[in-house]
Design an enzyme around this catalytic site. Sequence first.
Site, PDB file in Angstrom:
ATOM      1  N   PHE A 149       7.179   1.427  -3.492  1.00 17.75           N
ATOM      2  CA  PHE A 149       7.000   2.613  -3.922  1.00 17.75           C
ATOM      3  C   PHE A 149       8.372   3.495  -4.120  1.00 17.75           C
ATOM      4  CE2 PHE A 149       8.011   3.636   0.654  1.00 17.75           C
ATOM      5  CZ  PHE A 149       8.543   4.799   0.418  1.00 17.75           C
ATOM      6  N   LYS A 173       2.111  -5.774 -10.577  1.00 20.34           N
ATOM      7  CA  LYS A 173       1.446  -5.170  -9.648  1.00 20.34           C
ATOM      8  C   LYS A 173       2.094  -4.077  -9.143  1.00 20.34           C
ATOM      9  CE  LYS A 173       0.096  -4.300  -5.937  1.00 20.34           C
ATOM     10  NZ  LYS A 173       0.323  -2.851  -5.314  1.00 20.34           N
ATOM     11  N   GLU A 176       0.822   1.450  -5.477  1.00 20.46           N
ATOM     12  CA  GLU A 176      -0.464   2.299  -5.988  1.00 20.46           C
ATOM     13  C   GLU A 176       0.108   3.645  -5.832  1.00 20.46           C
ATOM     14  OE1 GLU A 176       0.178   0.114  -3.158  1.00 20.46           O
ATOM     15  OE2 GLU A 176      -1.357   0.072  -1.973  1.00 20.46           O
ATOM     16  N   SER A 226       8.165  -4.276   2.094  1.00 16.00           N
ATOM     17  CA  SER A 226       8.606  -4.165   3.589  1.00 16.00           C
ATOM     18  C   SER A 226       8.632  -5.673   4.132  1.00 16.00           C
ATOM     19  CB  SER A 226       7.541  -3.348   4.319  1.00 16.00           C
ATOM     20  OG  SER A 226       6.297  -3.861   4.101  1.00 16.00           O
ATOM     21  N   CYS A 281      16.253   0.703   0.345  1.00 19.55           N
ATOM     22  CA  CYS A 281      16.583  -0.472   1.258  1.00 19.55           C
ATOM     23  C   CYS A 281      17.799  -0.612   0.936  1.00 19.55           C
ATOM     24  CB  CYS A 281      15.850  -1.743   0.342  1.00 19.55           C
ATOM     25  SG  CYS A 281      16.717  -2.138  -1.217  1.00 19.55           S
ATOM     26  N   GLU A 383      13.501  -0.466  11.088  1.00 18.45           N
ATOM     27  CA  GLU A 383      13.874   0.323   9.931  1.00 18.45           C
ATOM     28  C   GLU A 383      12.970   1.566   9.756  1.00 18.45           C
ATOM     29  OE1 GLU A 383      11.994  -1.194   6.029  1.00 18.45           O
ATOM     30  OE2 GLU A 383      13.927  -0.662   4.947  1.00 18.45           O
TER      31      GLU A 383
HETATM   32  P1  NAD Z   1       5.163  -2.257   1.290  1.00 17.37           P
HETATM   33  O1  NAD Z   1       5.275  -3.526   1.709  1.00 17.37           O
HETATM   34  O2  NAD Z   1       4.019  -1.269   2.070  1.00 17.37           O
HETATM   35  O3  NAD Z   1       4.550  -2.467  -0.359  1.00 17.37           O
HETATM   36  C1  NAD Z   1       5.131  -3.390  -1.187  1.00 17.37           C
HETATM   37  C2  NAD Z   1       4.028  -4.044  -2.057  1.00 17.37           C
HETATM   38  O4  NAD Z   1       3.310  -4.811  -1.514  1.00 17.37           O
HETATM   39  C3  NAD Z   1       3.268  -2.799  -2.853  1.00 17.37           C
HETATM   40  O5  NAD Z   1       2.948  -3.046  -4.167  1.00 17.37           O
HETATM   41  C4  NAD Z   1       1.883  -2.831  -2.130  1.00 17.37           C
HETATM   42  O6  NAD Z   1       0.778  -2.333  -2.625  1.00 17.37           O
HETATM   43  C5  NAD Z   1       1.884  -4.307  -1.535  1.00 17.37           C
HETATM   44  N1  NAD Z   1       0.941  -4.700  -0.366  1.00 17.37           N
HETATM   45  C6  NAD Z   1       0.712  -3.532   0.482  1.00 17.37           C
HETATM   46  N2  NAD Z   1       0.255  -4.314   1.488  1.00 17.37           N
HETATM   47  C7  NAD Z   1      -0.014  -5.229   1.104  1.00 17.37           C
HETATM   48  C8  NAD Z   1      -0.571  -6.446   1.743  1.00 17.37           C
HETATM   49  N3  NAD Z   1      -1.174  -6.350   3.157  1.00 17.37           N
HETATM   50  N4  NAD Z   1      -0.608  -7.767   1.316  1.00 17.37           N
HETATM   51  C9  NAD Z   1      -0.137  -7.714   0.185  1.00 17.37           C
HETATM   52  N5  NAD Z   1       0.312  -6.824  -0.643  1.00 17.37           N
HETATM   53  C10 NAD Z   1       0.570  -5.496  -0.073  1.00 17.37           C
HETATM   54  O7  NAD Z   1       6.394  -1.473   0.833  1.00 17.37           O
HETATM   55  P2  NAD Z   1       6.629   0.021   0.564  1.00 17.37           P
HETATM   56  O8  NAD Z   1       6.631   0.978   1.555  1.00 17.37           O
HETATM   57  O9  NAD Z   1       5.995   0.273  -0.825  1.00 17.37           O
HETATM   58  O10 NAD Z   1       8.342  -0.046   0.314  1.00 17.37           O
HETATM   59  C11 NAD Z   1       9.146   0.079   1.233  1.00 17.37           C
HETATM   60  C12 NAD Z   1       9.828  -1.289   1.666  1.00 17.37           C
HETATM   61  O11 NAD Z   1      10.460  -1.760   0.753  1.00 17.37           O
HETATM   62  C13 NAD Z   1      10.941  -0.815   2.568  1.00 17.37           C
HETATM   63  O12 NAD Z   1      10.694  -1.868   3.879  1.00 17.37           O
HETATM   64  C14 NAD Z   1      12.109  -1.396   1.936  1.00 17.37           C
HETATM   65  O13 NAD Z   1      13.349  -1.849   2.617  1.00 17.37           O
HETATM   66  C15 NAD Z   1      11.646  -2.317   0.937  1.00 17.37           C
HETATM   67  N6  NAD Z   1      12.529  -2.491  -0.015  1.00 17.37           N
HETATM   68  C16 NAD Z   1      13.373  -3.649  -0.300  1.00 17.37           C
HETATM   69  C17 NAD Z   1      14.139  -3.837  -1.388  1.00 17.37           C
HETATM   70  C18 NAD Z   1      15.057  -5.073  -1.298  1.00 17.37           C
HETATM   71  O14 NAD Z   1      15.526  -5.275  -2.442  1.00 17.37           O
HETATM   72  N7  NAD Z   1      15.272  -5.640  -0.313  1.00 17.37           N
HETATM   73  C19 NAD Z   1      14.051  -2.899  -2.147  1.00 17.37           C
HETATM   74  C20 NAD Z   1      13.199  -1.676  -2.195  1.00 17.37           C
HETATM   75  C21 NAD Z   1      12.541  -1.717  -1.101  1.00 17.37           C
END
Ligand code: NAD
Length: 500
Positions: A149, A173, A176, A226, A281, A383
């Site tokens: 997000f 994808k 959401e 994450s 991140c 985090e």
């Molecule tokens: P998230 O892991 O909750 O969601 C990421 C994606 O995975 C979304 O599209 C979500 O719909 C999907 N998803 C959620 N639950 C899932 C499941 N159980 N199975 C499969 N897919 C699933 O992350 P977020 O809260 O949207 O974003 C924040 C996180 O992203 C933080 O941990 C941040 O550090 C990380 N991030 C990392 C980088 C990097 O380059 N390392 C960059 C941006 C964000």
Amino acid sequence: MKTLHHFIGGHAVAGTSGRFGDVTDPATGEITAKVPLASKSEVEAAIANAHAAFPAWAAVPAAKRAQVLFHFRDLIIKDMDNLARLVSTEHGKTIPDAKGSIARGLEVVEYACGIPQLLKGEITEQAATGVDVYSLRQPLGVCAGITPFNFPAMVPLWMFPMAIACGNSFVLKPSEKDPSTSLRLAELMLEAGLPEGVLNVVMGDKDAVDTLIADPRVPALSFVGSTGIGRQIYANGAAHGKRVQALCGAKNHLVVMPDADMDQVTDALMGAAYGSAGERCMAVSVAVAVGEETADEVIRRLAPRVRDLKVGPYTDAEAEMGPVITKESLERIKGYVDAGVKAGAKLVVDGRDLVMQGHENGFFLGGCLFDRVTPEMSIYTDEIFGPVLAVVRVADYETALGLVNDHQYGNGTAIFTRDGDAARNFVARVQAGMVGVNVPIPVPVAYHSFGGWKQSLFGDLHIYGPDGVKFYTKQKAVTARWPSGIRSGAQFHFKSGAEH
Ligand code: NAD
């Protein structure tokens, strides 16, 4: 209230699963849209479209594919205000921050415009007598991207422009929580001349991701999100024989040496810890101060600045920091601050009770600053992904380096110092994928690649830049002999080039 849609085969397609998620304006707490959550068959329809579009797109000369990206670049620039508004209304970040993040994504599009040069192979003429050997890179097929997000424009732009420039088709994808920007980017790609079906966007949650992982027509997955989820996607993707890069969570340390320029340090920490409400991140969430005097000075300078942070909705041009993404996120962050206080850290600035006049239902939180944080506290190990900075006091440089290296995450890190020896030593020995020297958020430019170490990345290749080209292509090596009167008879043993 609007209902969003998927973007499949070049068209807006209404969701049919009957399942919907809420898109909320974090500044007001109001639900602004319903987002369809795709069923297995809807995701399969997107994959089928991408699969059908792939062979023709892969056959388009790279220079022609680049033309589409050149147009796309121009369209993003023209649509910048609208894109930034979409990002800010659904994510909450300020308009200048939204524009900055789109501009960083745009750099990747510009890099992808150079795809004819980037895909150039290698040739060895006369590897053996009359034999030439050459290596070339070819696209994989349908690639998928799953994005978080916190960067609704930038992270998708890290992925699909590179993949599509390399000759692949793509299914995106997006998160959401703030999905509208992805739909707009897909419309702009179509307007730029991309054939229908090459880029598809499916809205959804775990069900959609599981379908992408299981489908044999998808050979590669890029994930950003994450760590817990990224690790699972990496493992499941690998079990399905896929190539996966999963860029994950972080806890970025900024080491402050006693000789650092303290004006520079204070500005750097303010922007890197509180910009985008800490939802980056590459945000700095730990300041490691070397020496008691350094720590006292960091706190003395930071405390009033954190108290004076201008928190506000994106409509406030003066705002330096917006709300966090959801109510759950707000509660989670406050929970961490509570835990830090309970564990004995000193909460120098407490942003938990901030109430935003006129936006009482928004997900606002003031900046929080902790001193005397120690490595076993959850505010240090986890985090938090919010506007919370932890200051850790250490006696010397080696202890500071040890802290960074022992942490589970290794995304970015930085050292602030005037001492070239210390900086060089840090660069050589630190266990993190991206390192700043007097630079707080060392996100590499588009022609280098982005990625962390340890629990911050699963997979071999980083994202965008030269690694992006490698990730989205497979290598083929050709050994060719043309009839030229050379006869070497049947060969029953391997021969080296030198023997021919
Ligand atoms: P998230 O892991 O909750 O969601 C990421 C994606 O995975 C979304 O599209 C979500 O719909 C999907 N998803 C959620 N639950 C899932 C499941 N159980 N199975 C499969 N897919 C699933 O992350 P977020 O809260 O949207 O974003 C924040 C996180 O992203 C933080 O941990 C941040 O550090 C990380 N991030 C990392 C980088 C990097 O380059 N390392 C960059 C941006 C964000």
